[in-house]
Design an enzyme around this catalytic site. Structure first.
Site, PDB file in Angstrom:
ATOM      1  N   ASP A   5       0.664  -0.967   0.211  1.00 25.05           N
ATOM      2  CA  ASP A   5       0.015   0.404  -0.385  1.00 25.05           C
ATOM      3  C   ASP A   5       1.105   1.385  -0.241  1.00 25.05           C
ATOM      4  O   ASP A   5       1.504   1.086   0.891  1.00 25.05           O
ATOM      5  CB  ASP A   5      -0.705   0.546   1.083  1.00 25.05           C
ATOM      6  CG  ASP A   5      -2.054   0.953   1.292  1.00 25.05           C
ATOM      7  OD1 ASP A   5      -1.727   1.777  -0.040  1.00 25.05           O
ATOM      8  OD2 ASP A   5      -3.053   1.134   1.733  1.00 25.05           O
ATOM      9  N   GLU A  96      -2.886   0.359  -4.291  1.00 24.40           N
ATOM     10  CA  GLU A  96      -2.545  -0.837  -3.159  1.00 24.40           C
ATOM     11  C   GLU A  96      -3.055  -2.440  -3.670  1.00 24.40           C
ATOM     12  O   GLU A  96      -3.734  -2.315  -4.781  1.00 24.40           O
ATOM     13  CB  GLU A  96      -2.999  -1.032  -2.103  1.00 24.40           C
ATOM     14  CG  GLU A  96      -4.634  -0.618  -2.014  1.00 24.40           C
ATOM     15  CD  GLU A  96      -5.795  -0.607  -0.224  1.00 24.40           C
ATOM     16  OE1 GLU A  96      -5.496  -1.452  -0.009  1.00 24.40           O
ATOM     17  OE2 GLU A  96      -6.344   0.140  -0.378  1.00 24.40           O
TER      18      GLU A  96
END
Length: 395
Positions: A5, A96
């Site tokens: 992420d 992500e």
DNA sequence: TCTGGGGTCCTAGGACCC
DNA sequence: TCTGGGGTCCTAGGACCC
């Protein structure tokens, strides 16, 4: 599983590209804050608050406008690194993804080693900070990365899973937002541990069947979901905030046509066509309405989609005229592929005496003869659009 | 806190089909 | 004239995510 992420993605890209923005509270904003640097986050500048509010919280805040093309490009570069690490990559959003590295132990190394390498490569090759969570399941990996932010790496060992999970507040669960948190808190459920102890049926009665079962499973650390490599976007849309000023019918229609034009262009660029057109309207009091219509065949034609969206709008305009429209949105769903480069095709010579409609009919007949009925969707999607060049030679 | 832009999934009722 | 059991698709709204 790895959950990777990027940290404060838009803000990090801006800081990477402009050294003057580094080491100071800054944010990317357009009316509201889209992303803020960690220096700004510490001062309370969070995503989705208005730029005005952000400036009140943090007078020295530097706000820059978004550059979506730069973010798309950075995302592509990072995903290239992901896919170079393992073919089992599931993109969740622009910033992500899940990576299944369970099969790489013998070949490459332990998951934590791979996670470190991904972080190094993203930093070296793209110049962005990224946090990685490592765990046995997707859900645990996702929670781990959230806990490890910013610029971190956290491994949840199988033996530590319950100890890691149970003390967390319920809103840490993916899918638990404001409404569900309030419902759970009302029932005395505050932590994931509290949730795990709850009966599934009681939970389902409270929050709905699907959500209840899902949350019960996650809280009890039951998450068998594999990484899904084949995820495709199910809809393409565009929207625009209109402010609080009163808008005439003509003004709204002009915005609507522009939005549809953008959506249709993106659909054609992606070689997708869709059947369900959804019109979204938000009012001054922030309530929303949607209207949808499903077409007989998939299309990416600007003209067809515009006509559909306009018809939907005409249908509700009399009832919403005085409600103050503050946002207009259009999206097209139930997307299908219409094929791009490398597709087989039909070429026909048509003479000038035929009308455009006749010419199109002839083309569609030829496509049907050659490829069967299924191909008609594609022919219709491409053929009737004036935005697509379809030169007909004189002879 | 007066609010952007892009998405996903679930629910529930109605129309319709066998 | 009244009726079972199983299913699909469409529409509108809601919650949630980044």
């Amino acid at each position: 599983m790895l959950h990777a992420d990027l940290d404060s993605f838009y803000a990090s890209v801006e800081q990477r590209d402009d050294p003057a923005l580094r080491g100071r509270p800054m944010a990317v904003g357009a009316g509201v804050i889209l992303a803020s640097s960690y220096d700004a986050k510490r001062l309370g500048v969070r995503t989705a608050i208005s730029v005005q509010t952000a400036r009140r919280l943090c007078p020295q805040l530097v706000v820059v406008p978004p550059r979506f093309a730069a973010y798309t490009e950075a995302s592509r570069a990072v995903f290239d690194i992901f896919r170079d690490t393992t073919p089992l990559v599931e993109g969740i959003s622009i910033d992500e993804a899940f990576l299944d590295v369970s099969g790489l132990r013998r070949l490459v190394g332990e998951p934590v080693t791979i996670a470190r390498r991904v972080r190094e490569r993203v930093a070296d090759e793209v110049g962005l900070p990224i946090t990685v969570g490592v765990a046995r399941t997707k859900f645990l990996a996702k929670v781990a990365s959230a806990v490890a932010k910013p610029d971190g790496l956290l491994v949840v060992e199988p033996a530590d899973e319950s100890a890691f999970l149970h003390p967390l507040p319920v809103e840490r669960l993916w899918g638990v937002g404001k409404v569900t948190t309030a419902k759970l808190n009302d029932r005395g459920v505050f932590t994931v541990g509290d949730l795990a102890a709850l009966d599934v049926d009681a939970l389902s009665a409270l929050v709905g069947g699907a959500v209840g079962r899902h949350l019960h499973a996650l809280a009890n650390n039951d998450d068998p979901r594999p990484v899904d490599v084949g995820r495709r976007r199910a809809s393409i849309g565009a929207q625009q905030a209109l402010g609080r000023r009163h808008r005439s019918r003509a003004e709204v229609l002009a915005v609507l046509r522009r939005l549809v034009d953008r959506v249709a262009g993106r659909m054609r660029a992606a070689n997708r066509a869709g059947v369900t057109v959804v019109l979204r309207v938000r009012f001054a009091d922030f309530t929303r309405s949607t209207r949808s219509h499903t077409l007989p065949t998939a299309t990416a034609s600007t003209a067809t989609l515009q006509a559909t969206a306009v018809a939907l709008f005409e249908g509700i305009w009399p009832s919403i005229e005085d409600c103050g429209i503050t946002l207009l949105g259009v999206s097209v769903g139930n997307l299908v592929d219409v094929g791009g480069e490398g597709d087989d095709g039909v070429q026909l010579a048509l003479n000038f005496e035929r009308s455009e409609a006749e010419a199109l009919d002839t083309v569609i007949d030829a496509v049907r003869d050659r490829f069967g009925g299924a191909a008609l969707t594609r022919a219709a999607a491409i053929g009737v659009d004036p935005g697509i060049e379809m030169p007909l030679l004189p002879d």
